[in-house]
Design an enzyme around this catalytic site. Structure first.
Site, PDB file in Angstrom:
ATOM      1  CG  ASP A 134      -1.936   1.108   1.209  1.00 19.98           C
ATOM      2  OD1 ASP A 134      -1.965   1.858   0.224  1.00 19.98           O
ATOM      3  OD2 ASP A 134      -2.709   1.216   2.178  1.00 19.98           O
ATOM      4  CG  HIS A 141      -4.857   9.961   1.147  1.00 23.58           C
ATOM      5  ND1 HIS A 141      -5.915   9.816   2.017  1.00 23.58           N
ATOM      6  CD2 HIS A 141      -4.083   8.861   1.319  1.00 23.58           C
ATOM      7  CE1 HIS A 141      -5.789   8.679   2.685  1.00 23.58           C
ATOM      8  NE2 HIS A 141      -4.680   8.086   2.281  1.00 23.58           N
ATOM      9  NE  ARG A 150       3.099  13.022  10.968  1.00 26.82           N
ATOM     10  CZ  ARG A 150       2.616  12.021  10.214  1.00 26.82           C
ATOM     11  NH1 ARG A 150       2.349  10.857  10.765  1.00 26.82           N
ATOM     12  NH2 ARG A 150       2.396  12.203   8.928  1.00 26.82           N
ATOM     13  CD  GLU A 208      -6.893   5.417   3.419  1.00 29.27           C
ATOM     14  OE1 GLU A 208      -6.492   5.838   4.507  1.00 29.27           O
ATOM     15  OE2 GLU A 208      -6.191   4.774   2.613  1.00 29.27           O
ATOM     16  CD  GLU A 210      -5.635   3.960  -0.852  1.00 31.52           C
ATOM     17  OE1 GLU A 210      -5.387   4.583   0.193  1.00 31.52           O
ATOM     18  OE2 GLU A 210      -5.133   2.851  -1.118  1.00 31.52           O
ATOM     19  CG  ASP A 242      -6.048   1.062   2.633  1.00 35.08           C
ATOM     20  OD1 ASP A 242      -6.161  -0.032   3.199  1.00 35.08           O
ATOM     21  OD2 ASP A 242      -5.129   1.855   2.853  1.00 35.08           O
ATOM     22  CB  THR A 266      -7.797  -4.232   1.126  1.00 35.65           C
ATOM     23  OG1 THR A 266      -6.983  -3.896   2.249  1.00 35.65           O
ATOM     24  CG2 THR A 266      -7.577  -3.228   0.013  1.00 35.65           C
TER      25      THR A 266
END
Length: 326
Positions: A134, A141, A150, A208, A210, A242, A266
């Protein structure tokens, strides 16, 4: 380009696409390859058994057996030139002015055996998956997820602009779209101020959207693949969800990255769009002001796929649907 087989306007499965997948039916439960076209599929095993590939001179007769396999791995292993030739030939088969009318268009027996309504097939994983990596490929993103963990000032780690950031996922939990998944349990903090986690179902289950990529060639252990040869290794693409348990991920990802927050499932779409079908959508990517090291520098600048996607999220309580484009 028009087809003699009716294709609804706006269909994702037009002659410009012809994606490959693995199907089964109630009367023939054995899994086998197929391509999607309009509201139907072409059963490639039945087509091959009926002599449908006899006009494709670039496909040796000994390779026809790949269409009797239960996955697309053998077909993928033939390489990009074969993928391109087969897709182009099938497009010619379905063209309104097909040069091979007797192969399918006027062959009533083979049409009956090989063309099946989409509504009558069951879809399966298109390839056997031996490994799954992955990549943290989308800059926007990556910034959004990094901000969640963070804060915005430290959203992207220093290495992000220099190398492909990735981790190995669990190949055995990759499932075809529509497969039910259980909400994962794990350790998570009840509040940011807590120091001790609690064990509970995830309260921050995320999706997600993707793009998944299947490879078609292998390299010897320890032997690198140059960036200039990488395109030759791509078989095709699928959409991928995901699934991510963000609260579990936030607690467990330091220092080695995702684990239970990511490996519970997934989902991928069942149809593989061949790499050649995506070439018209190549374009330039986002600029990177930091110079890459030599081994990562590509000669072509149109190395990104420009695809417009829309997500629809439907909730049961209350019943509603939200749509947005990433």
């Amino acid at each position: 380009m028009k087809s003699w087989l009716p294709i609804p306007a706006g269909s994702h499965f037009s002659l410009a696409n012809l994606p490959f997948g693995i199907i089964s039916t109630d009367n023939k439960p054995t899994r086998r390859p197929a391509v999607a076209i309009g509201q139907n599929v072409l059963d490639l095993k039945a087509f091959a058994d009926g002599g449908g590939f006899r006009n494709l001179q670039t496909l040796p007769s000994e390779n026809i057996s790949v269409f009797s396999e239960t996955t697309l791995n053998a077909f993928a292993a033939l390489g990009r030139p074969s993928h391109k030739a087969v897709r182009a030939y099938l497009r010619d088969i379905f063209r309104g002015d097909t040069p091979y009318s007797d192969a399918l268009k006027t062959n009533e027996v083979l049409k009956h055996d090989a063309i099946i309504p989409l509504s009558e097939v069951q879809m399966h994983l298109p390839l056997a998956i031996g490994d799954y990596t992955d990549f943290f490929a989308g800059r926007n993103h990556a910034h959004n997820v990094g901000t969640f963990f963070r804060g915005p000032s430290n959203a992207l780690n220093p290495n992000y602009n220099h190398l492909p950031v990735a981790y190995h996922g669990r190949a055995s939990s990759v499932v075809v779209s529509g497969t039910p998944l259980r909400r994962p349990w794990g350790q998570a903090l009840a509040s940011p101020a807590d120091k001790t986690p609690e064990f509970r179902p995830s309260k921050r289950l995320d999706i997600e959207l993707e793009l998944g990529m299947f490879l078609c060639r292998e390299n010897k252990l320890g032997e690198p693949v140059s960036i200039s040869d990488a395109e030759d290794y791509i078989f095709g693409y699928v959409l991928m969800n995901d699934w991510s348990a963000r609260d579990i991920q936030q607690w467990e990802y330091v220092p080695l990255g995702p684990f239970n927050a990511k490996n519970f499932g997934t989902s991928i779409s069942p149809w593989v769009v061949l790499a050649d079908a995506m070439d018209p959508f190549k374009t330039n990517g986002l600029p990177n002001d930091i110079g890459l090291q030599q081994y990562l520098r590509e000669s072509r600048t149109d190395n990104i796929l420009d695809i417009q996607l829309t997500i629809a999220i439907r909730s049961k309580l209350p019943t509603s649907t939200s749509k947005f484009s990433p």
